[in-house]
Design an enzyme around this catalytic site. Sequence first.
Site, short mmCIF file in Angstrom:
data_model
loop_
_atom_site.label_atom_id
_atom_site.label_comp_id
_atom_site.label_asym_id
_atom_site.label_seq_id
_atom_site.Cartn_x
_atom_site.Cartn_y
_atom_site.Cartn_z
N ASP A 89 0.92 -1.21 -0.20
CA ASP A 89 0.01 0.00 -0.18
C ASP A 89 0.98 1.29 0.04
OD1 ASP A 89 -2.28 -1.48 -0.01
OD2 ASP A 89 -2.43 -1.38 2.35
N ASP A 107 -6.99 -1.44 -4.08
CA ASP A 107 -8.05 -1.48 -3.08
C ASP A 107 -9.06 -0.52 -3.65
OD1 ASP A 107 -6.65 -2.70 -1.28
OD2 ASP A 107 -5.53 -1.01 -0.60
#
EC number: 3.4.23.36
Length: 155
Positions: free
Chosen positions: A117, A136
Amino acid sequence: MRIVSLTALVVIALDQAFKFVVVHLMGLAQRHAIDVLPPYLNFRMAWNEGVNFGLLANSAQLMRWVLIAVALGISAWVWVWIRREGHSRISRFSAGLLIGGAVGNVIDRLVYGAVADFLNMSCCGYRNPFSFNLADVAIFAGALGLVLFAGQKTP
């Protein structure tokens, strides 16, 4: 099913390419932070061993395989469900987004042991401490699209 397959493949390719460029070529894994358009867009490295925001990150090795199995199971269920006749194009596109995003994060767990991330966005005096990735975004958009458009039938 072409829409689902093509959408999923494009999401996987973009997600993995973007991660490779930012994490490896730009060196975010070593630098940990790159300001792109502060405060609106920054790259902040976060290796997510759990689910959203690092939840369930305890017992990382066991959780890694549990989360891989859950993501693949949900993706398979969505694939089988969307194959039924009568789903609209937008529903199929949404399913492709969700499946592609889930598989993109599964690839991270297999390759890195955690999800990479790095997108971080803040605004208006609020500093967001969380990072996310393109997969995501695709999962969220796909799930939202399925909720909003799944009842629509093909004309």
